[in-house]
Design a protein around this motif. Structure first.
Motif, PDB file in Angstrom:
ATOM      1  N   LEU A 174      11.722  -3.557  10.873  1.00 21.64           N
ATOM      2  CA  LEU A 174      10.892  -4.030   9.764  1.00 21.64           C
ATOM      3  C   LEU A 174       9.897  -2.942   9.402  1.00 21.64           C
ATOM      4  N   ASP A 175       9.756  -2.670   8.104  1.00 19.35           N
ATOM      5  CA  ASP A 175       8.745  -1.706   7.677  1.00 19.35           C
ATOM      6  C   ASP A 175       7.385  -2.406   7.634  1.00 19.35           C
ATOM      7  N   PRO A 176       6.314  -1.720   7.268  1.00 16.25           N
ATOM      8  CA  PRO A 176       4.977  -2.346   7.293  1.00 16.25           C
ATOM      9  C   PRO A 176       4.839  -3.588   6.411  1.00 16.25           C
ATOM     10  N   ASP A 177       5.725  -3.751   5.425  1.00 17.91           N
ATOM     11  CA  ASP A 177       5.674  -4.922   4.548  1.00 17.91           C
ATOM     12  C   ASP A 177       6.746  -5.941   4.878  1.00 17.91           C
ATOM     13  N   HIS A 178       7.386  -5.766   6.029  1.00 19.05           N
ATOM     14  CA  HIS A 178       8.437  -6.654   6.534  1.00 19.05           C
ATOM     15  C   HIS A 178       9.709  -6.612   5.700  1.00 19.05           C
ATOM     16  N   ASN A 179       9.963  -5.486   5.023  1.00 18.60           N
ATOM     17  CA  ASN A 179      11.280  -5.271   4.447  1.00 18.60           C
ATOM     18  C   ASN A 179      12.212  -4.996   5.618  1.00 18.60           C
ATOM     19  N   LEU A 180      13.315  -5.726   5.691  1.00 16.49           N
ATOM     20  CA  LEU A 180      14.266  -5.574   6.789  1.00 16.49           C
ATOM     21  C   LEU A 180      15.222  -4.441   6.460  1.00 16.49           C
ATOM     22  N   LEU A 181      15.251  -3.437   7.323  1.00 13.88           N
ATOM     23  CA  LEU A 181      16.179  -2.326   7.187  1.00 13.88           C
ATOM     24  C   LEU A 181      17.215  -2.461   8.289  1.00 13.88           C
ATOM     25  N   GLU A 229       6.272 -13.617   4.178  1.00 19.01           N
ATOM     26  CA  GLU A 229       7.127 -14.324   3.227  1.00 19.01           C
ATOM     27  C   GLU A 229       8.021 -13.358   2.435  1.00 19.01           C
ATOM     28  N   ASN A 230       8.086 -12.117   2.879  1.00 23.56           N
ATOM     29  CA  ASN A 230       8.888 -11.104   2.189  1.00 23.56           C
ATOM     30  C   ASN A 230      10.317 -11.153   2.708  1.00 23.56           C
ATOM     31  N   TYR A 231      11.260 -11.258   1.791  1.00 20.95           N
ATOM     32  CA  TYR A 231      12.668 -11.292   2.158  1.00 20.95           C
ATOM     33  C   TYR A 231      13.405 -10.039   1.690  1.00 20.95           C
ATOM     34  N   GLY A 232      12.656  -8.944   1.430  1.00 20.07           N
ATOM     35  CA  GLY A 232      13.290  -7.692   1.042  1.00 20.07           C
ATOM     36  C   GLY A 232      14.181  -7.194   2.167  1.00 20.07           C
ATOM     37  N   GLN A 233      15.420  -6.847   1.819  1.00 19.54           N
ATOM     38  CA  GLN A 233      16.376  -6.390   2.815  1.00 19.54           C
ATOM     39  C   GLN A 233      17.273  -5.318   2.214  1.00 19.54           C
ATOM     40  N   VAL A 234      17.686  -4.389   3.052  1.00 14.05           N
ATOM     41  CA  VAL A 234      18.654  -3.383   2.632  1.00 14.05           C
ATOM     42  C   VAL A 234      19.514  -3.028   3.841  1.00 14.05           C
ATOM     43  N   TYR A 235      20.804  -2.836   3.593  1.00 15.49           N
ATOM     44  CA  TYR A 235      21.750  -2.443   4.637  1.00 15.49           C
ATOM     45  C   TYR A 235      22.146  -1.001   4.364  1.00 15.49           C
ATOM     46  N   ILE A 236      21.951  -0.127   5.342  1.00 14.27           N
ATOM     47  CA  ILE A 236      22.193   1.297   5.173  1.00 14.27           C
ATOM     48  C   ILE A 236      23.293   1.743   6.130  1.00 14.27           C
ATOM     49  N   GLN A 261       9.000   6.272  19.168  1.00 14.99           N
ATOM     50  CA  GLN A 261       8.366   4.981  19.427  1.00 14.99           C
ATOM     51  C   GLN A 261       8.288   4.115  18.174  1.00 14.99           C
ATOM     52  N   VAL A 262       9.323   4.208  17.314  1.00 10.49           N
ATOM     53  CA  VAL A 262       9.439   3.324  16.158  1.00 10.49           C
ATOM     54  C   VAL A 262       9.840   1.952  16.677  1.00 10.49           C
ATOM     55  N   LYS A 263       9.124   0.943  16.239  1.00 10.53           N
ATOM     56  CA  LYS A 263       9.382  -0.413  16.702  1.00 10.53           C
ATOM     57  C   LYS A 263      10.687  -0.943  16.094  1.00 10.53           C
ATOM     58  N   ILE A 264      11.613  -1.311  16.957  1.00 13.22           N
ATOM     59  CA  ILE A 264      12.883  -1.912  16.550  1.00 13.22           C
ATOM     60  C   ILE A 264      12.672  -3.414  16.454  1.00 13.22           C
ATOM     61  N   HIS A 265      13.334  -4.051  15.497  1.00 18.29           N
ATOM     62  CA  HIS A 265      13.212  -5.503  15.336  1.00 18.29           C
ATOM     63  C   HIS A 265      13.595  -6.181  16.657  1.00 18.29           C
ATOM     64  N   ASN A 298       0.849  -1.183   0.000  1.00 16.81           N
ATOM     65  CA  ASN A 298       0.000   0.000   0.000  1.00 16.81           C
ATOM     66  C   ASN A 298       0.890   1.240   0.000  1.00 16.81           C
ATOM     67  N   LYS A 299       0.825   2.005  -1.057  1.00 19.21           N
ATOM     68  CA  LYS A 299       1.685   3.180  -1.228  1.00 19.21           C
ATOM     69  C   LYS A 299       1.476   4.200  -0.102  1.00 19.21           C
ATOM     70  N   PHE A 300       0.221   4.421   0.295  1.00 22.79           N
ATOM     71  CA  PHE A 300      -0.077   5.394   1.343  1.00 22.79           C
ATOM     72  C   PHE A 300       0.569   4.982   2.665  1.00 22.79           C
ATOM     73  N   VAL A 301       0.444   3.721   3.027  1.00 22.98           N
ATOM     74  CA  VAL A 301       1.005   3.217   4.287  1.00 22.98           C
ATOM     75  C   VAL A 301       2.533   3.299   4.260  1.00 22.98           C
ATOM     76  N   THR A 302       3.135   2.900   3.138  1.00 19.48           N
ATOM     77  CA  THR A 302       4.592   2.943   3.022  1.00 19.48           C
ATOM     78  C   THR A 302       5.093   4.383   3.101  1.00 19.48           C
ATOM     79  N   ARG A 303       4.468   5.267   2.353  1.00 20.68           N
ATOM     80  CA  ARG A 303       4.865   6.686   2.364  1.00 20.68           C
ATOM     81  C   ARG A 303       4.773   7.244   3.778  1.00 20.68           C
ATOM     82  N   ASP A 304       3.663   6.985   4.444  1.00 21.06           N
ATOM     83  CA  ASP A 304       3.466   7.499   5.800  1.00 21.06           C
ATOM     84  C   ASP A 304       4.518   6.964   6.767  1.00 21.06           C
ATOM     85  N   TYR A 305       4.803   5.686   6.706  1.00 22.93           N
ATOM     86  CA  TYR A 305       5.785   5.080   7.614  1.00 22.93           C
ATOM     87  C   TYR A 305       7.161   5.732   7.440  1.00 22.93           C
TER      88      TYR A 305
END
Length: 121
Positions: free
Chosen positions: A105-112, A60-67, A83-87, A13-20
């Protein structure tokens, strides 16, 4: 001659991702055109792109990025203050490979994963 990388991650959901990313992590939108099903966000020198995948199962999402970061402790504390939830398995800690890291994890479980080199004196 590589110069930059802009990871592409799935979103339901673009709106949820943008907001997060904008409200919680301090990103802003890039570009002057709002593309259907596509989102480009930036914070400092980091740019992330997202493509719509409405049927994504986040578990089942394995999206990951290392920053890579500077002042990781300050950034980590700013997220805690918001109050951002840390993994649960990714609090800020020093790793044996010479990095201080934390993850979320973002709302779609992409691991940052955010990391900063530990410099020994």
């Amino acid at each position: 001659m590589l110069t930059d990388i802009h990871p592409k991650l799935p979103m339901r959901n673009k709106f949820v991702t943008r907001d997060y990313y904008m409200s919680h992590l301090g990103f802003h939108e890039v570009g002057q055109v709002d593309y259907d099903g596509y989102l480009m966000l930036q914070k400092d020198q980091i740019q992330l792109h997202f493509f719509e995948f409405k049927d994504l199962n986040p578990l089942e999402n394995y999206g990951q990025v290392y920053i890579r970061t500077k002042d990781i402790a300050g950034f980590y504390q700013s997220l805690l203050d918001k109050q951002v939830k840390i993994h649960p398995n990714g609090p800020l800690e020093s790793k044996p490979w010479g990095q201080k890291e934390f993850s979320l994890l973002d709302p779609d479980h992409n691991l940052l994963t955010f990391g900063e080199a530990i410099f020994s004196k």
